[in-house]
Design a protein around this motif. Structure first.
Motif, PDB file in Angstrom:
ATOM      1  N   HIS A 231       0.812  -1.217   0.000  1.00  0.00           N
ATOM      2  CA  HIS A 231       0.000   0.000   0.000  1.00  0.00           C
ATOM      3  C   HIS A 231       0.846   1.267   0.000  1.00  0.00           C
ATOM      4  O   HIS A 231       0.302   2.372   0.002  1.00  0.00           O
ATOM      5  N   GLN A 232       2.174   1.123  -0.011  1.00  0.00           N
ATOM      6  CA  GLN A 232       3.062   2.279   0.059  1.00  0.00           C
ATOM      7  C   GLN A 232       3.766   2.512  -1.276  1.00  0.00           C
ATOM      8  O   GLN A 232       3.837   1.624  -2.127  1.00  0.00           O
ATOM      9  N   ILE A 233       4.310   3.728  -1.429  1.00  0.00           N
ATOM     10  CA  ILE A 233       5.155   4.039  -2.582  1.00  0.00           C
ATOM     11  C   ILE A 233       6.483   4.593  -2.086  1.00  0.00           C
ATOM     12  O   ILE A 233       6.555   5.209  -1.020  1.00  0.00           O
ATOM     13  N   ALA A 234       7.526   4.360  -2.851  1.00  0.00           N
ATOM     14  CA  ALA A 234       8.843   4.920  -2.557  1.00  0.00           C
ATOM     15  C   ALA A 234       9.034   6.166  -3.414  1.00  0.00           C
ATOM     16  O   ALA A 234       8.586   6.228  -4.562  1.00  0.00           O
ATOM     17  N   ILE A 235       9.679   7.187  -2.830  1.00  0.00           N
ATOM     18  CA  ILE A 235       9.995   8.400  -3.582  1.00  0.00           C
ATOM     19  C   ILE A 235      11.453   8.764  -3.317  1.00  0.00           C
ATOM     20  O   ILE A 235      12.070   8.297  -2.355  1.00  0.00           O
ATOM     21  N   THR A 236      11.997   9.606  -4.172  1.00  0.00           N
ATOM     22  CA  THR A 236      13.353  10.104  -3.992  1.00  0.00           C
ATOM     23  C   THR A 236      13.404  11.525  -4.534  1.00  0.00           C
ATOM     24  O   THR A 236      12.453  11.993  -5.166  1.00  0.00           O
ATOM     25  N   LYS A 237      14.506  12.218  -4.294  1.00  0.00           N
ATOM     26  CA  LYS A 237      14.640  13.588  -4.789  1.00  0.00           C
ATOM     27  C   LYS A 237      16.061  13.860  -5.264  1.00  0.00           C
ATOM     28  O   LYS A 237      17.030  13.262  -4.777  1.00  0.00           O
ATOM     29  N   LYS A 238      16.163  14.731  -6.235  1.00  0.00           N
ATOM     30  CA  LYS A 238      17.452  15.230  -6.699  1.00  0.00           C
ATOM     31  C   LYS A 238      17.200  16.517  -7.468  1.00  0.00           C
ATOM     32  O   LYS A 238      16.799  16.494  -8.647  1.00  0.00           O
ATOM     33  N   PRO A 239      17.376  17.688  -6.831  1.00  0.00           N
ATOM     34  CA  PRO A 239      17.043  18.954  -7.491  1.00  0.00           C
ATOM     35  C   PRO A 239      17.845  19.229  -8.757  1.00  0.00           C
ATOM     36  O   PRO A 239      17.379  19.947  -9.640  1.00  0.00           O
ATOM     37  N   GLN A 240      19.035  18.630  -8.863  1.00  0.00           N
ATOM     38  CA  GLN A 240      19.843  18.851 -10.065  1.00  0.00           C
ATOM     39  C   GLN A 240      19.237  18.213 -11.313  1.00  0.00           C
ATOM     40  O   GLN A 240      19.586  18.582 -12.440  1.00  0.00           O
ATOM     41  N   TYR A 241      18.306  17.261 -11.130  1.00  0.00           N
ATOM     42  CA  TYR A 241      17.658  16.660 -12.295  1.00  0.00           C
ATOM     43  C   TYR A 241      16.952  17.710 -13.142  1.00  0.00           C
ATOM     44  O   TYR A 241      16.826  17.566 -14.360  1.00  0.00           O
ATOM     45  N   PHE A 242      16.468  18.763 -12.502  1.00  0.00           N
ATOM     46  CA  PHE A 242      15.665  19.781 -13.173  1.00  0.00           C
ATOM     47  C   PHE A 242      16.387  20.372 -14.387  1.00  0.00           C
ATOM     48  O   PHE A 242      15.763  20.623 -15.429  1.00  0.00           O
ATOM     49  N   VAL A 243      17.698  20.585 -14.265  1.00  0.00           N
ATOM     50  CA  VAL A 243      18.431  21.298 -15.324  1.00  0.00           C
ATOM     51  C   VAL A 243      19.337  20.399 -16.155  1.00  0.00           C
ATOM     52  O   VAL A 243      19.962  20.876 -17.102  1.00  0.00           O
ATOM     53  N   ARG A 244      19.411  19.117 -15.821  1.00  0.00           N
ATOM     54  CA  ARG A 244      20.327  18.221 -16.533  1.00  0.00           C
ATOM     55  C   ARG A 244      19.606  17.516 -17.676  1.00  0.00           C
ATOM     56  O   ARG A 244      18.600  16.829 -17.457  1.00  0.00           O
ATOM     57  N   GLU A 245      20.125  17.651 -18.880  1.00  0.00           N
ATOM     58  CA  GLU A 245      19.452  17.160 -20.075  1.00  0.00           C
ATOM     59  C   GLU A 245      19.316  15.640 -20.105  1.00  0.00           C
ATOM     60  O   GLU A 245      18.369  15.115 -20.697  1.00  0.00           O
TER      61      GLU A 245
END
Length: 330
Positions: free
Chosen positions: A136-150
């Motif tokens: 019933h759960q989901i896993a998440i992650t973050k990486k703000p640099q993804y926003f600008v990397r092609e």
């Protein structure tokens, strides 16, 4: 001899009779225990005594108890990624979402999709660094640099074309100054003033190639992401609104992710000594932003700020038109 055999048979009879009585009694006791303790409340208490994350066990309802009972806590690929932008509250969003009982967030950051060495290890390696989740759960992650990397969008697409992407944005001028301040405290600015870095020597022309200006030009990056993902896969959150009214923005994210309604206003009291809203955890403690967050920005001349805002104004309008929404950044 006959007397000994008779005595032996009698003794064996009583042993067998006692054994049968003991088995019947044991079954009776087990039936009582099962009926008394095989309940969600009791099982939740037992889960909390075991090596089960508190935010999983402490808020289990009947339907979630059934999920935990019938499923396994397994390593799974993330169903959502907070992809940026830098200095727009990605860490705060990650911390808040990790308080949701149906969401497990990877601790820290991992640049899997923009680091060739890590990416070449494959999705199995990436899956194995995720926190384990129940069905019933989901896993998440973050990486703000993804926003600008092609290279980030196509690689994420190859993993899951239905993945949910959370974009954190804020006033582009404020974001640029926050980015500068972050690098200044990290010793990566080499004594240069903010205005020296974002303007050409004439002091009036914005240096478009500057890192802080480049990241804050949101529309360019969002357009690139839209080449790979449908807009329905994306949600855009104003970092300032997350700070002021976190429960409202988090309810939007809950709906977007398809998890149950959990966050409420009373979970985010204003903590006077911190001067901000913090999330009240199940333990009763407060989870606030890091002391490194929310530093006061350097003061810049009114004319210089006006030049920066004039530069970003048409880019903001393009973004608002693209997203069919507006943010109060003027």
């Amino acid at each position: 001899m006959a007397e000994w055999q008779t005595t032996y048979r009698i003794a064996w009879f009583w042993v067998c009779l006692f054994g049968i009585f003991a088995l019947v009694s044991l079954k009776f006791c087990l039936d009582i225990d099962y009926k008394a303790y095989n309940t969600p409340t009791f099982m939740t208490e037992r889960l909390l005594e075991r090596d089960i994350p508190a935010h999983v066990g402490a808020s289990l309802e009947l339907k979630n108890y059934e999920n935990v009972k019938d499923g396994k806590c397994l390593k799974r690929l993330p169903k959502a990624i907070i992809v940026g932008a830098m200095k727009c509250g990605t860490g705060t969003m990650n911390e808040f979402l990790n308080c949701h009982p149906d969401i497990r967030s990877l601790t820290g950051e991992n640049d899997f999709f923009i680091n060739d060495t890590l990416y070449n290890k494959g999705l199995t390696w990436f899956k194995n660094i995720m926190p384990c989740t129940y069905p019933h759960q989901i896993a998440i992650t973050k990486k703000p640099q993804y926003f600008v990397r092609e290279r980030a969008p196509p690689r994420i697409l190859s993993m899951d074309r239905n993945i949910k992407l959370i974009f954190m944005l804020r006033d582009p001028v404020e974001r640029a100054m926050s980015n500068y301040l972050h690098r200044l405290h990290a010793g990566k600015v080499a004594g240069k003033e903010f205005l020296q870095m974002v303007f050409l020597p004439d002091g009036r022309t914005v240096k478009e190639t500057n890192e802080y200006i480049h990241i804050s030009s949101y529309v360019d990056h969002v357009q690139r992401w839209l080449k790979y993902f449908d807009k329905t896969n994306m949600i855009f959150i104003d970092a300032d609104l997350l700070r002021i009214r976190p429960w409202i923005e988090l309810k939007r994210v809950e709906k977007f992710l398809g998890v149950r309604d959990y966050f409420t206003e009373d979970m985010f009291p204003f903590v006077e000594e911190r001067g901000e809203r913090c999330v009240k955890q199940m333990s009763g403690d407060f989870k606030c932003m890091s002391e490194k967050k929310g530093r006061s920005h350097p003061k810049i001349e009114e004319e210089s700020e006006k030049l920066l805002r004039n530069y970003f104004a048409p880019l903001n309008r393009q973004l608002f038109e693209l997203l069919n929404t507006t943010f109060d950044w003027e």
